[in-house]
Motif scaffolding. Structure first.
Motif, PDB file in Angstrom:
ATOM      1  N   ALA A 382      80.736  60.225  26.028  1.00  9.24           N
ATOM      2  CA  ALA A 382      81.804  59.236  26.161  1.00  9.24           C
ATOM      3  C   ALA A 382      81.291  57.833  25.840  1.00  9.24           C
ATOM      4  O   ALA A 382      82.061  56.980  25.434  1.00  9.24           O
ATOM      5  CB  ALA A 382      82.371  59.268  27.576  1.00  9.24           C
ATOM      6  N   GLY A 383      79.997  57.612  26.051  1.00  4.98           N
ATOM      7  CA  GLY A 383      79.443  56.294  25.773  1.00  4.98           C
ATOM      8  C   GLY A 383      79.425  55.411  26.993  1.00  4.98           C
ATOM      9  O   GLY A 383      79.998  54.325  26.995  1.00  4.98           O
ATOM     10  N   VAL A 384      78.777  55.886  28.046  1.00  2.00           N
ATOM     11  CA  VAL A 384      78.693  55.114  29.275  1.00  2.00           C
ATOM     12  C   VAL A 384      77.235  54.699  29.475  1.00  2.00           C
ATOM     13  O   VAL A 384      76.352  55.521  29.343  1.00  2.00           O
ATOM     14  CB  VAL A 384      79.171  55.964  30.470  1.00  2.00           C
ATOM     15  CG1 VAL A 384      78.870  55.275  31.775  1.00  2.00           C
ATOM     16  CG2 VAL A 384      80.641  56.243  30.349  1.00  2.00           C
ATOM     17  N   PRO A 385      76.974  53.434  29.764  1.00  2.00           N
ATOM     18  CA  PRO A 385      75.595  53.044  30.032  1.00  2.00           C
ATOM     19  C   PRO A 385      75.127  53.667  31.345  1.00  2.00           C
ATOM     20  O   PRO A 385      75.964  53.909  32.213  1.00  2.00           O
ATOM     21  CB  PRO A 385      75.666  51.524  30.147  1.00  2.00           C
ATOM     22  CG  PRO A 385      77.076  51.215  30.476  1.00  2.00           C
ATOM     23  CD  PRO A 385      77.899  52.319  29.882  1.00  2.00           C
ATOM     24  N   PRO A 386      73.862  53.909  31.514  1.00  2.00           N
ATOM     25  CA  PRO A 386      72.729  53.600  30.656  1.00  2.00           C
ATOM     26  C   PRO A 386      72.320  54.793  29.781  1.00  2.00           C
ATOM     27  O   PRO A 386      71.136  55.022  29.612  1.00  2.00           O
ATOM     28  CB  PRO A 386      71.641  53.313  31.681  1.00  2.00           C
ATOM     29  CG  PRO A 386      71.935  54.280  32.797  1.00  2.00           C
ATOM     30  CD  PRO A 386      73.422  54.533  32.777  1.00  2.00           C
ATOM     31  N   LEU A 387      73.265  55.538  29.268  1.00  2.00           N
ATOM     32  CA  LEU A 387      72.911  56.768  28.554  1.00  2.00           C
ATOM     33  C   LEU A 387      72.860  56.512  27.049  1.00  2.00           C
ATOM     34  O   LEU A 387      73.373  55.508  26.548  1.00  2.00           O
ATOM     35  CB  LEU A 387      73.910  57.863  28.895  1.00  2.00           C
ATOM     36  CG  LEU A 387      74.011  58.086  30.401  1.00  2.00           C
ATOM     37  CD1 LEU A 387      75.176  58.962  30.744  1.00  2.00           C
ATOM     38  CD2 LEU A 387      72.722  58.709  30.917  1.00  2.00           C
ATOM     39  N   ALA A 388      72.250  57.481  26.355  1.00  2.00           N
ATOM     40  CA  ALA A 388      71.977  57.295  24.934  1.00  2.00           C
ATOM     41  C   ALA A 388      73.243  57.024  24.125  1.00  2.00           C
ATOM     42  O   ALA A 388      73.246  56.197  23.214  1.00  2.00           O
ATOM     43  CB  ALA A 388      71.272  58.540  24.403  1.00  2.00           C
ATOM     44  N   GLY A 389      74.326  57.733  24.471  1.00  2.00           N
ATOM     45  CA  GLY A 389      75.544  57.588  23.693  1.00  2.00           C
ATOM     46  C   GLY A 389      76.071  56.173  23.674  1.00  2.00           C
ATOM     47  O   GLY A 389      76.651  55.718  22.684  1.00  2.00           O
ATOM     48  N   PHE A 390      75.865  55.458  24.767  1.00  3.13           N
ATOM     49  CA  PHE A 390      76.346  54.071  24.828  1.00  3.13           C
ATOM     50  C   PHE A 390      75.611  53.209  23.806  1.00  3.13           C
ATOM     51  O   PHE A 390      76.230  52.460  23.045  1.00  3.13           O
ATOM     52  CB  PHE A 390      76.138  53.524  26.233  1.00  3.13           C
ATOM     53  CG  PHE A 390      76.410  52.050  26.343  1.00  3.13           C
ATOM     54  CD1 PHE A 390      77.695  51.572  26.219  1.00  3.13           C
ATOM     55  CD2 PHE A 390      75.379  51.157  26.549  1.00  3.13           C
ATOM     56  CE1 PHE A 390      77.952  50.217  26.308  1.00  3.13           C
ATOM     57  CE2 PHE A 390      75.624  49.804  26.648  1.00  3.13           C
ATOM     58  CZ  PHE A 390      76.919  49.336  26.516  1.00  3.13           C
ATOM     59  N   ILE A 391      74.283  53.344  23.787  1.00  2.10           N
ATOM     60  CA  ILE A 391      73.514  52.533  22.850  1.00  2.10           C
ATOM     61  C   ILE A 391      73.893  52.930  21.427  1.00  2.10           C
ATOM     62  O   ILE A 391      74.030  52.070  20.543  1.00  2.10           O
ATOM     63  CB  ILE A 391      71.992  52.724  23.055  1.00  2.10           C
ATOM     64  CG1 ILE A 391      71.650  52.721  24.534  1.00  2.10           C
ATOM     65  CG2 ILE A 391      71.205  51.680  22.304  1.00  2.10           C
ATOM     66  CD1 ILE A 391      71.760  51.404  25.186  1.00  2.10           C
ATOM     67  N   GLY A 392      74.077  54.245  21.205  1.00  2.00           N
ATOM     68  CA  GLY A 392      74.457  54.714  19.876  1.00  2.00           C
ATOM     69  C   GLY A 392      75.762  54.079  19.426  1.00  2.00           C
ATOM     70  O   GLY A 392      75.873  53.549  18.317  1.00  2.00           O
ATOM     71  N   LYS A 393      76.763  54.119  20.309  1.00  2.00           N
ATOM     72  CA  LYS A 393      78.062  53.542  19.941  1.00  2.00           C
ATOM     73  C   LYS A 393      77.929  52.047  19.694  1.00  2.00           C
ATOM     74  O   LYS A 393      78.464  51.504  18.731  1.00  2.00           O
ATOM     75  CB  LYS A 393      79.083  53.808  21.050  1.00  2.00           C
ATOM     76  CG  LYS A 393      79.512  55.251  21.040  1.00  2.00           C
ATOM     77  CD  LYS A 393      80.861  55.485  21.653  1.00  2.00           C
ATOM     78  CE  LYS A 393      81.266  56.909  21.299  1.00  2.00           C
ATOM     79  NZ  LYS A 393      81.731  57.718  22.363  1.00  2.00           N
ATOM     80  N   LEU A 394      77.197  51.388  20.581  1.00  2.00           N
ATOM     81  CA  LEU A 394      77.067  49.940  20.429  1.00  2.00           C
ATOM     82  C   LEU A 394      76.349  49.585  19.134  1.00  2.00           C
ATOM     83  O   LEU A 394      76.716  48.630  18.445  1.00  2.00           O
ATOM     84  CB  LEU A 394      76.312  49.376  21.625  1.00  2.00           C
ATOM     85  CG  LEU A 394      76.609  47.906  21.783  1.00  2.00           C
ATOM     86  CD1 LEU A 394      77.881  47.712  22.560  1.00  2.00           C
ATOM     87  CD2 LEU A 394      75.471  47.182  22.416  1.00  2.00           C
TER      88      LEU A 394
END
Lengths: 498, 569
Positions: A382-394
């Motif tokens: 989903a893209g929630v910090p502090p997980l990898a998907g968040f940094i990827g989306k950002l």
């Protein structure tokens, strides 16, 4: 064009991972053939051993910056190819580890399963290195051949057969489109190698040819409107194969898309940006909205995968080196989160026997470890910090905003919120609802290992991304030569104002 | 040790949460012990930075900077100014108190403390971030734990629990419950909270990305951006870019504050949450909104802030009145306190909107004060709920016989909430009112009306809960007797009254953060704030009321204010 084979030893070195893996594949098949009574688990470990050795070799290549081209530029080994090969082999290793238990469900040909997985991986390794249209076509079909069989591996299961048939018919259709596209492009330009096409004038035939090629590759990555096979195939295929299908071919096809769009078509960016913007917006929105209605976790992940590809295409639409870095980074985040999520799905379906979302009721009580892992994987997707998907989306958004793709970013941001809803529905089932059958779920060691790798990747990339950004930045260095036209040429409708 | 204090505050809860993962739920004492000690470390370090913060020097202190991603221009850049310091302290106090308030949680206590610690740590992270990326990072990180805390340990509303007929049950379990606004289940509340906050958070993220792009500095560093970013006068969509960014950032963050039309997630969320979560939620999570607006919009876009802040002045009236009236008619204890919090957040917006030294300082002190007051009220509402398992005011009553301590504390909580002299809320309220009077007299009148409303609904609730005839169904209810149960309430009361009587250090710290900000926004230079005059005020101590002198934000007023305060003495 002359195809004089003039291979020296150092040329062969570039092919070493592929040659080694081919030999290893033969070893796996032979061992299975010679001693049929050998527990199939051993074959899995044998395949994993070979894959790890190949990964080590590729890591050595990456550190020593081995690069070069072979066969008249058909095969290229650059750092991006190495990145994608590591990506593919990494996911293959994890998939094999995750499928050890699942293989017991197959009635026949359990040993060949591992051989087919490795064979597909081999095909995808060639895809990552393919540098002209012919080698792309051959390697693409080579890897897909393995998948056709793997998808319908549950012989007695109608859904699996249906999935295989759908995948096959549509896959062959896509292959036909691809071949037709190649013939048009070759007819217009007389070139097959990507870098030679860079200066070709845009004729209608060339445009149609590239559209056809894009359609075929869009089929591989599952972008809307080429996605129709994804839900049924993901649903019907054996879950480890679904996991494999949702990660590795997407990576390999993206490697080709990157080479085509940046290297071959870099000068046409003002034209193809429309195509990518539309496909990206539709993929994200369609994938996320339809995922809301899903009751089956595999279908949910299938639609979420469509949406994720829409996100990746934002980076491709940016068309800059940073956009490419972001794509590679995003794929890393996606790899760990997706393989982890599918590992949990496999573990749960081994215990419960079903993949419906309502079967996840009370997983937080039945197996806190599985539920917590699934929570992190879904939140990373989903893209929630502090997980990898968040940094990827950002990362992707930052790359895109530098190119002024405001519409795309707005749609992407809204889609984060939409996707949160259906991921949280699963979380609700796992944590808030009480289990009907509170018996604990046990997990075997290698499955745990896969989940731990997924967790480690998801958390480490999210909390300390610097080594990974360094890696992806180095991996796409060769794109620095192919500067796409600046953002100012982007169509005015995509910019707010100005 | 001193310079690493912020790291202790931020990472102690994270380390505690990490440690809890490896502890079994079968050892409840150990679980609580780890959680309490993590919170204690945070609290001690917060007190250290609060009293160690040098208001004479001002600016950002205890600064820590670690490169995080060079490619994206992100650094883990921590530091507190006079605005962040009291809020960090409030977060640690509420976390520490919250752990004791939830001492008796039986179901999955370990997980509860893990999420509570993560929630608090993320909140604290926002208050000390000097990097836009990390500000957003911690902001969004604080939202997800709320989902689990509400969903797993929350409670349904009465209306939901009454839906036991087949149709109601079907409705309760339907997949599309999010669209079913009739069933106020805790799942609904949790989902609404997360989606609402995320939706507005991404708007704020869009604003942040636009700042990043158009500053052209390739950095998220707030200090660099506020000095160098030039976002003015870029025409976009018939208006200018800075206005668009400001609107995105303001409404993106104001949704958590919650400003009037964007408030609907908040009371529902408060009501469903377990006591400790409500405390953190109302106490500090809502302040993330004001704080982020101050940190992003005020710091980076001062001129636009001056131009557009009247929006907040208009909306805050609706917040105050609407929240107050709904609280008056609500029949659920937590709804009353939840709407009261929404209403009181309107005062903070009023203080921010007036944009002068006194009113903004008042707004910041109010955030701190409100954290204590609402923390107490939620803790006690949680206690009553734990004893009676209902939040329905009409069915309760006469509990003061059973719980004299709680009912006594409740009176103090109400007094603090109203802004009785002697509590720190009074200091804050009077500063907001006095500071905003010249610019927004109508709003001040509305705020006064809001105080009357607060009085009305809190007393109404107090009567409903603790006085009148007792419902014999709840005769088993008992008081908070042990140290563990009394400690959090006594702590918050002490702090509320303590700062009410001795507000000078708090005031000086806040002023040191507010002064440069207002000077930037209004282009007025303040006078050095720690001269002899203000020291003598500190000695006088009882003088909590800042001077009521005419103030116009575009004139240099600070000097006058100091002089007149001396005269008043």
């Amino acid at each position: 064009m002359n195809f004089v084979l003039n291979l020296s030893f150092s040329d062969l070195l570039l092919l070493l991972p592929e040659i080694f893996l081919t030999c290893w594949l033969c070893v796996v098949i032979t061992v299975d053939f010679v001693s049929p009574r050998l527990p199939k688990e051993r074959l899995a470990y044998l395949s994993v051993g070979g894959l790890l050795a190949t990964l080590g070799c590729l890591a050595w290549f990456d550190v020593n910056q081995v690069s070069g081209t072979l066969f008249g530029n058909m095969f290229v080994l650059d750092r991006m190819a190495i990145f994608f090969k590591i990506f593919i082999l990494g996911s293959t290793t994890l998939v094999i580890l995750a499928s050890i238990e699942y293989v017991d469900r197959f009635t026949l040909f359990r040993g060949e399963y591992y051989a087919l997985v490795v064979m597909s991986a081999l095909g995808m390794m060639f895809m990552a290195s393919a540098n002209d249209l012919l080698s792309v076509f051959v390697s693409l079909e080579f890897s897909t051949l393995g998948f056709y069989i793997l998808v319908s591996y549950l012989r007695d299961d109608l859904a699996s057969n249906e999935a295989g048939l759908k995948f096959f018919i549509l896959g062959v259709f896509a292959a036909g489109l691809f071949a037709y596209g190649i013939s048009l492009v070759y007819g217009e330009t007389g070139k097959l190698v990507f870098s030679d096409m860079a200066s070709a004038p845009a004729t209608p035939g060339l445009i149609i040819g590239f559209l056809l090629i894009f359609a075929a590759l869009g089929f591989k990555i599952g972008a809307v409107p080429f996605h129709s096979w994804i839900p049924d195939t993901y649903h019907g295929a054996p879950t480890p194969v679904t996991a494999f299908l949702s990660i590795a071919p997407k990576g390999a096809a993206l490697a080709i898309l990157l080479r085509i769009f940046i290297v071959a078509l870099g000068t046409f960016k003002p034209t193809w940006i429309y195509l990518l913007v539309v496909v990206s917006i539709v993929s994200m929105t369609y994938g996320n909205i339809v995922a809301i209605a899903q009751r089956n976790i595999k279908r949910l992940l299938a639609y979420s995968g469509i949406a994720q590809i829409g996100n990746v295409l934002i980076g491709l639409a940016a068309g800059t080196k940073m956009g490419n870095d972001a794509i590679l980074f995003y794929l890393l985040a996606y790899l760990f989160a997706n393989i982890g999520a599918f590992a949990v799905v496999i573990a749960v379906s081994q215990a419960i026997g079903r993949d419906e979302i309502e079967d996840y009721r009370g997983l937080g009580r039945r197996s806190p470890f599985l539920a917590f892992s699934m929570l992190l994987f879904l939140l990373s997707l989903a893209g929630v910090p502090p997980l990898a998907g968040f940094i990827g989306k950002l990362y992707i958004f930052i790359a895109a905003i530098k190119e002024g793709l405001y519409t795309l970013i707005t749609v992407g941001l809204i889609n984060i919120v939409i996707s949160m809803y259906y991921y949280l529905i699963v979380v609700k089932q796992m944590y808030i609802n009480e289990p009907i059958d509170p018996s604990p779920i046990s997990i075997r060691g290698h499955m745990k290992a896969v989940i731990y790798v997924g967790l480690a990747g998801t958390l480490v990339i999210g909390i300390y991304p610097q080594p990974f950004t360094d890696w992806v930045v180095a991996a796409t260095l060769m794109f620095a030569n192919f500067v796409t036209p600046a953002a100012t040429i982007t169509p005015p409708t995509l910019l707010i104002g100005s | 040790m001193g310079e690493y204090a912020l790291l202790y505050i931020l990472f102690a809860p994270f380390v505690g949460a990490l440690g809890l993962i490896f502890v079994s739920n079968r050892q409840p004492t150990l679980v609580r012990g780890i959680a309490a000690s993590a919170a204690f470390v945070s609290l001690v370090a917060s007190l250290y930075i609060f009293y160690g913060y040098d208001p004479v020097q001002g600016g950002f202190q205890f600064v820590q900077k670690f490169a995080w991603s060079k490619e994206l221009g992100i650094a883990l850049y921590l530091g507190v100014d006079g605005i962040g310091t009291p809020l960090v302290l409030a977060s640690s106090i509420l976390l520490f108190a919250g752990i004791f308030v939830s001492w008796h949680i039986k179901d999955r206590a370990k997980e509860f403390y893990i999420w509570l610690l993560i929630l608090a740590a993320a909140t604290i992270g926002v208050f000390m971030s000097l990097d836009l990326f990390f500000l957003y990072f911690f902001y969004e990180m604080s939202v997800i734990p709320m989902y689990l805390l509400l969903g797993m340990w929350g409670s349904h509303t009465k209306k939901y629990l009454e839906m036991t007929d087949p149709e109601g049950l079907k409705q309760r379990d339907s997949v599309g419950f999010i669209f079913n606004f009739g069933s106020n289940s805790k799942e609904y509340a949790a989902m609404k909270l997360v989606l609402f906050l995320s939706a507005f958070a991404v708007a704020a993220l869009m604003g942040i990305l636009l700042i990043y792009k158009f500053s052209g500095l390739n950095t998220f560093d707030i200090l660099v951006l506020r000095e160098q970013a030039n976002l003015m006068n870029i025409p976009v969509l018939g208006t200018t870019l800075d206005k668009i960014i400001w609107i995105l950032v303001f409404f993106g963050f104001a949704s958590i504050a919650p400003i009037w039309p964007l408030h609907s997630w908040s009371p529902v969320g408060h009501a469903a949450a377990p006591a400790a979560t409500s405390m953190l939620h109302a106490g500090v999570l809502m302040k993330l909104g004001h704080f982020s607006i101050i940190r992003v919009a005020f710091e980076i876009l001062p001129e636009t802030t001056r131009e557009l802040m009247p929006i907040a002045a208009v909306l805050c009236m609706f917040s105050i009145i609407y929240g107050g009236f709904v609280a008056f008619y609500a029949k659920d204890t937590k709804y009353v306190i939840g709407y009261s919090s929404s209403s009181h957040m309107g005062y903070v917006f009023l203080g921010m909107a007036a944009l002068n030294y006194i009113s903004l300082s008042g707004a910041v002190i109010y955030m701190f004060a409100h954290a204590m007051a609402t923390g107490m009220l939620f803790a006690m509402a949680g206690w009553v709920y734990d004893q009676t398992h209902t939040r329905d005011i009409p069915s309760l009553g006469g509990l003061s016989n059973k719980m004299p301590f709680i009912s006594g504390c409740f009176i103090v909580g109400c007094m603090a909430s109203i802004g009785m002299p002697g509590t720190v809320n009074f200091v804050a309220e009077i500063m907001i009112v006095v500071g905003s009077w010249n610019k927004y007299p109508l709003q001040v009148i509305v705020a006064m009306l809001g105080i009357v409303l607060t009085l009305a609904y809190l007393f109404k609730m107090m009567r409903g809960l603790f006085y009148g005839p007792m419902n014999q169904k709840y005769s088993h209810a008992h008081d908070a007797v042990g140290t563990v149960d009394r400690l959090p309430l006594l702590m918050m009361i002490t702090i509320s009254i303590g700062f009410g009587i001795f507000p000078m250090h708090l005031y000086e710290v806040v002023r040191s953060g507010v002064d440069p900000l207002i000077a930037r926004i209004t282009q007025v230079v303040p006078v050095a704030k720690s001269d002899e005059g203000s020291r003598s005020v500190k000695a006088a101590a009882e003088i909590t009321q800042p001077p009521a002198i005419p103030m116009v934000s575009h004139k240099p007023i600070a000097q006058v204010s100091e002089a007149s305060r001396g005269g008043q003495e």
